[in-house]
Structure formats: C-alpha cells, structure tokens
Design a protein around this motif. Structure first.
Motif, short mmCIF file in Angstrom:
data_model
loop_
_atom_site.label_atom_id
_atom_site.label_comp_id
_atom_site.label_asym_id
_atom_site.label_seq_id
_atom_site.Cartn_x
_atom_site.Cartn_y
_atom_site.Cartn_z
N VAL A 1 0.88 -1.55 -0.02
CA VAL A 1 0.31 0.34 -0.14
C VAL A 1 0.95 1.16 0.11
CG1 VAL A 1 -1.59 1.50 1.38
CG2 VAL A 1 -2.03 -0.90 1.03
N ALA B 1 1.12 4.11 -3.02
CA ALA B 1 0.98 5.67 -2.11
C ALA B 1 1.55 6.52 -3.30
CB ALA B 1 0.90 5.79 -0.65
N PRO C 1 -0.10 7.27 3.83
CA PRO C 1 -1.12 6.29 3.67
C PRO C 1 -2.32 6.33 3.77
CG PRO C 1 1.17 5.63 4.72
CD PRO C 1 0.63 6.80 4.46
N THR C 2 -2.67 7.80 4.27
CA THR C 2 -3.69 8.14 5.21
C THR C 2 -4.51 8.65 4.22
OG1 THR C 2 -2.97 8.74 7.45
CG2 THR C 2 -5.31 9.61 6.54
N ASN D 1 -5.61 6.08 1.47
CA ASN D 1 -6.64 5.89 1.73
C ASN D 1 -7.69 6.02 1.39
OD1 ASN D 1 -4.65 3.53 2.24
ND2 ASN D 1 -5.12 4.39 5.24
N ARG D 2 -8.13 7.38 2.10
CA ARG D 2 -8.56 8.46 2.18
C ARG D 2 -9.36 8.35 0.20
NH1 ARG D 2 -6.94 12.95 3.41
NH2 ARG D 2 -7.02 12.56 5.37
N PHE E 1 -8.67 6.31 -1.94
CA PHE E 1 -8.80 5.08 -2.28
C PHE E 1 -10.65 4.29 -2.30
CE2 PHE E 1 -9.20 0.36 -2.48
CZ PHE E 1 -7.88 0.05 -4.16
N GLN E 2 -10.91 4.75 -0.70
CA GLN E 2 -12.06 4.51 0.05
C GLN E 2 -13.46 5.42 -0.55
OE1 GLN E 2 -10.90 4.04 4.26
NE2 GLN E 2 -13.10 2.77 3.90
N THR F 1 -11.08 0.11 1.14
CA THR F 1 -9.59 0.10 1.84
C THR F 1 -9.12 -0.43 1.11
OG1 THR F 1 -8.96 -1.30 3.11
CG2 THR F 1 -10.30 0.57 3.92
N PRO F 2 -7.29 0.46 0.90
CA PRO F 2 -6.60 -0.73 -0.37
C PRO F 2 -5.89 -1.28 -0.03
CG PRO F 2 -5.72 1.83 -0.04
CD PRO F 2 -6.99 1.39 0.96
N SER F 3 -6.19 -2.13 1.41
CA SER F 3 -6.39 -3.49 2.46
C SER F 3 -6.81 -4.33 1.66
CB SER F 3 -5.68 -3.39 3.25
OG SER F 3 -4.51 -2.34 3.86
N GLU F 4 -8.32 -4.03 1.71
CA GLU F 4 -9.76 -4.81 1.04
C GLU F 4 -9.31 -5.10 0.13
OE1 GLU F 4 -12.55 -3.84 4.30
OE2 GLU F 4 -12.45 -2.00 2.95
#
Length: 292
Positions: free
Chosen positions: A76, A80, A88-89, A92-93, A95-96, A102-105
């Motif tokens: 991730v 990014a 990453p924050t 993540n925002r 991407f969601q 989330t990127p992990s999901e």
C-alpha cells in the motif's frame, strides 16, 4: 476540428502525469497551454465537457490504476508513493472515495472495485435546441466593486463565489452597487460577476461597469477590462441552475463548432434583474477568431 484535437492532446498530457507527485495546479497549467487557454478556463471547459472536475478525473484515474498495482501484490505504501501521495492516510481516503473499500481490502479475492477508463472529447451533433447569441466589440472599460482571490480548483470556487455573493448582500455592498448602475451601450449592464487574472492570481469581482474606473468609497476597487470581442448569450431562470445550464451549453454545443476560442479577457456574468428565483442574465464570453 483543431480545437478538439488540442483538447484531446491535453488529455494525453494529463494521462502521462498520473504517476508521480505532480499536483493539480501544475497539471492544469501545462494542459491549458496545450489547449491554448488559461488554467482557469481549462478547468471550466473540462468540467462542462467531461461532466466532472479535473481534480475528480485525476483522482478516479489514479485510483483505477492503483487498484491494479495492489491486486498485483504491491504494498500500500509503495503504491501510494507511486501515485503522488506522501502519506498512507491521504491515499486510503482517496482510494475509499473511489472504490468504497480500503486499499488493504482491495487485495482480497472477490472484492468489487471500480474502473474509470480515460476519456476523449468528441462533438455530438444534437440539433435539438437552438442557441441565440450576439457578437459585441467593446472598448476598454472598468469594473468597480469588491473582489476575492478564487481557488485553484472548481470545487473551491463552488464554495468561495456563492458565499461571496451572500456576504455582499448581507453587508449592503450589492445595494450600494445597484445605486451606481448607469446603463450604457459602451459596456455590459447590470450587476456583474467577473473573473479575471490580476498579476498571478485569479480574482472574482462583484461590481458594476464604469467608463472612468473611479474607486468607490470603503473597500471598493477597480478592474480594467481590455478591448475585446464578446459572444453574448441571454438566459432566464432560477439561479444558479439556469446560468450553469447556459454555460454548459456554451462550452459543449456552441464553442466547439463556432470558429472561436477564448480570448485574453475576463469572463462576465451580467445580472439584469434582482430576483434570483426568476433571474434575467447574460453571459459575456471573450473570444477571438481561431487561427487554423
């Protein structure tokens, strides 16, 4: 047509900047040079033709490609950084916002992701609704009133400009300007909303036209509008929806096939009646004949 070719070349440039950390202002500025207009005008044209802002398009395209990196097993943080996010924050925002996960999901099997392909501009001949306009050539004139620096993105301006009108009404600025209205054939009439470049800043003005450019009391200031040719479009309806619809039609239906392009002068909205529920207005678009 050459104008559309230039716009699509600007899109090629935008696509080349998806990787890395180049920011919206830089991308818009360079893309605008290719399209032969200002960065502010480029973002307006893009919004009307694409149906989304340039910043939203960049986010969707970057997150579409980022999903592919994650599905291929990349970390991730590495993904990014690759797409210009320094934390990453923030990544993540973004991407969601695009994918809803989330990127992990996104790395998991069976997770649904969204893909936004690159766009291309083209003319669709509708022929359904006529557009009336007139051409005007005006000598230099002044706009006298108040101004504020507008943002670098269309999203910022969508908040700044309406609030500016609200504040001007509450504080009595608009009432004072209306008293100064002197109808003339030498410049646009009515209460004006004007966006122009002052030094290195784009500023939005609420004011009235004046031949002399006298500075009114208190916090008033003046903007010199250069001699120019104008395409003038009339409209009527509830604000701000009516003027937004007219501007959309100007950029999508009229400008591409008009033989004109943006000239180096401010955009002008002229409000001829005070009732926002049933406003009568004009859009003054500075133009010059396109050199083929």
């Amino acid at each position: 047509m050459e104008w559309l070719l230039e716009l699509n070349r600007s899109l090629d440039y935008v696509e080349e900047q998806l990787e890395g950390d180049m920011q919206l202002e830089q991308i818009a500025g360079e893309a605008a040079k290719i399209a032969r207009c200002s960065a502010y005008h480029y973002q307006r044209i893009f919004s009307y033709l694409a149906g989304m802002t340039l910043s939203e398009y960049l986010r969707r395209r970057r997150m579409t490609l980022a999903a592919g990196h994650l599905r291929a097993g990349e970390k991730v943080l590495d993904t990014a950084l690759f797409y210009g996010y320094d934390s990453p924050t923030a990544f993540n925002r973004a991407f969601q916002t695009v994918h809803g996960v989330t990127p992990s999901e996104a790395k998991k099997e069976g997770v649904k992701l969204k893909a936004y392909p690159r766009i291309r501009f083209q003319i669709t001949i509708k022929g359904a609704e006529q557009m009336e306009y007139r051409m005007e050539h005006k000598p230099p004139f002044y706009v006298v009133g108040i101004s504020r620096i507008v943002g670098a993105t269309m999203e910022q301006n969508a908040q700044i400009i309406p609030q500016m009108w609200t504040d001007a009404a509450i504080t009595g600025v608009i009432a004072g300007l209306v008293q100064k209205l002197v109808p003339s054939d030498e410049y646009p009439n009515g209460l004006l909303g004007v966006c122009g470049m002052i030094k290195d800043d784009w500023r939005y003005y609420i004011g009235v036209a004046s031949k002399q450019g006298e500075v009114l009391p208190d916090t008033m200031e003046s903007l010199l509008v250069p001699e120019s040719d104008w395409a003038v479009f009339s409209g009527k309806g509830r604000m701000p929806e009516a003027i937004r619809d007219l501007e959309r039609r100007i950029f999508t239906d009229w400008l591409p096939s008009s033989g004109y392009e943006y000239a180096d002068a401010p955009d002008i909205e002229a409000y001829l009646t005070p009732n926002p529920q049933d406003s009568v207005f004009e859009v003054w678009l500075p133009v010059r004949k396109r050199e083929e």
